[in-house]
Design a protein around this motif. Structure first.
Motif, PDB file in Angstrom:
ATOM      1  N   LEU A   8     -33.386   6.494  20.089  1.00  0.00           N
ATOM      2  CA  LEU A   8     -32.005   7.436  20.354  1.00  0.00           C
ATOM      3  C   LEU A   8     -31.944   8.560  20.783  1.00  0.00           C
ATOM      4  O   LEU A   8     -32.572   9.680  20.088  1.00  0.00           O
ATOM      5  N   ASN A  13     -23.905   6.695  21.347  1.00  0.00           N
ATOM      6  CA  ASN A  13     -23.010   6.157  20.671  1.00  0.00           C
ATOM      7  C   ASN A  13     -23.373   4.931  20.869  1.00  0.00           C
ATOM      8  O   ASN A  13     -23.594   4.256  21.627  1.00  0.00           O
ATOM      9  N   GLN A  14     -23.596   3.556  19.591  1.00  0.00           N
ATOM     10  CA  GLN A  14     -23.679   2.645  20.160  1.00  0.00           C
ATOM     11  C   GLN A  14     -22.184   1.784  19.928  1.00  0.00           C
ATOM     12  O   GLN A  14     -21.675   1.566  19.843  1.00  0.00           O
ATOM     13  N   ASP A  18     -27.080  -4.060  21.507  1.00  0.00           N
ATOM     14  CA  ASP A  18     -28.186  -3.901  21.558  1.00  0.00           C
ATOM     15  C   ASP A  18     -28.417  -2.600  22.656  1.00  0.00           C
ATOM     16  O   ASP A  18     -28.854  -2.260  23.553  1.00  0.00           O
ATOM     17  N   SER A  19     -26.921  -2.121  22.511  1.00  0.00           N
ATOM     18  CA  SER A  19     -26.626  -1.263  23.787  1.00  0.00           C
ATOM     19  C   SER A  19     -26.223   0.074  23.391  1.00  0.00           C
ATOM     20  O   SER A  19     -24.922   0.614  22.202  1.00  0.00           O
ATOM     21  N   TRP A  20     -26.568   1.006  23.886  1.00  0.00           N
ATOM     22  CA  TRP A  20     -25.973   2.240  22.968  1.00  0.00           C
ATOM     23  C   TRP A  20     -25.576   3.198  24.684  1.00  0.00           C
ATOM     24  O   TRP A  20     -26.133   3.258  25.692  1.00  0.00           O
TER      25      TRP A  20
END
Length: 197
Positions: A8, A13-14, A18-20
């Motif tokens: 990261l 930010n989440q 499974d994604s940011w």
């Protein structure tokens, strides 16, 4: 088992399991596929891999901009960047970068994506104005298999990234370079048998 660790970046930010994402709407996704990788060739044959991935991108209406084999977390990976048309819009493109770490029966994929917004095609129009239409379009870098989707042109070259620092292609390349420095792979995943094609 999630194969990726320590990937990261500051400002992300989440937004899903499974994604940011960051304020520029750049999205990083980390995915594990418990399937034999759908790659057209092994990583030991980069030329066949490039031709095969170019053909797949063109068949889906996009274009493979670049692909090469590079280490990620100490493991060989396919690094690629593809451009696609924005869905349900007459103009604009999205740029999808990925690191695919293939194993014999599964793979780990780290994706970076960013899309044009606002003024579409500025990078392309500026570069075409500079080099002229005759020198702008070119054959696909990985051969005729890459033809048929979005056109191949010089504005996608990394040489123009510095002039267009906020362009989504520039940002995808930057974020992918940052990720490559710090991605770690789960030792259990790293130890799995390699993908042989």
């Amino acid at each position: 088992m999630h194969p990726f660790g320590h990937f990261l970046l500051a400002g992300f930010n989440q937004v899903a399991a499974d994604s940011w994402a960051n304020d520029e709407r750049i999205v990083i996704q980390a995915t594990f596929f418990n399937l034999v990788p759908d790659l057209p060739a092994p990583l030991t044959d980069p030329a066949a891999l490039q031709r095969g991935m170019a053909k797949m991108a063109a068949a889906q209406g996009g274009a493979l901009i670049e692909a090469d084999v590079t280490p990620v977390g100490g493991q060989p990976a396919l690094r690629q960047i593809v451009k696609v048309k924005l869905p349900n819009q007459p103009h604009g493109q999205a740029f999808l970068g990925s690191y695919i770490v293939p194993k014999a029966a599964c793979s780990a994929v780290l994706r970076v994506q960013a899309a044009e917004s606002g003024a579409f095609g500025q990078r392309e129009a500026t570069v075409m104005g500079q080099v002229g239409p005759a020198n702008y379009f070119r054959p696909h870098p990985y051969g005729s298999d890459g033809e048929g989707g979005l056109p191949s042109h010089v504005a996608d070259d990394p040489a123009y990234d510095a002039r267009f620092p906020q362009h989504p292609l520039t940002r995808v390349r930057q974020v992918m370079a940052q990720l490559a420095w710090q991605v770690e792979l789960h030792p259990g995943f790293a130890a799995l048998p390699p993908f042989a094609g």
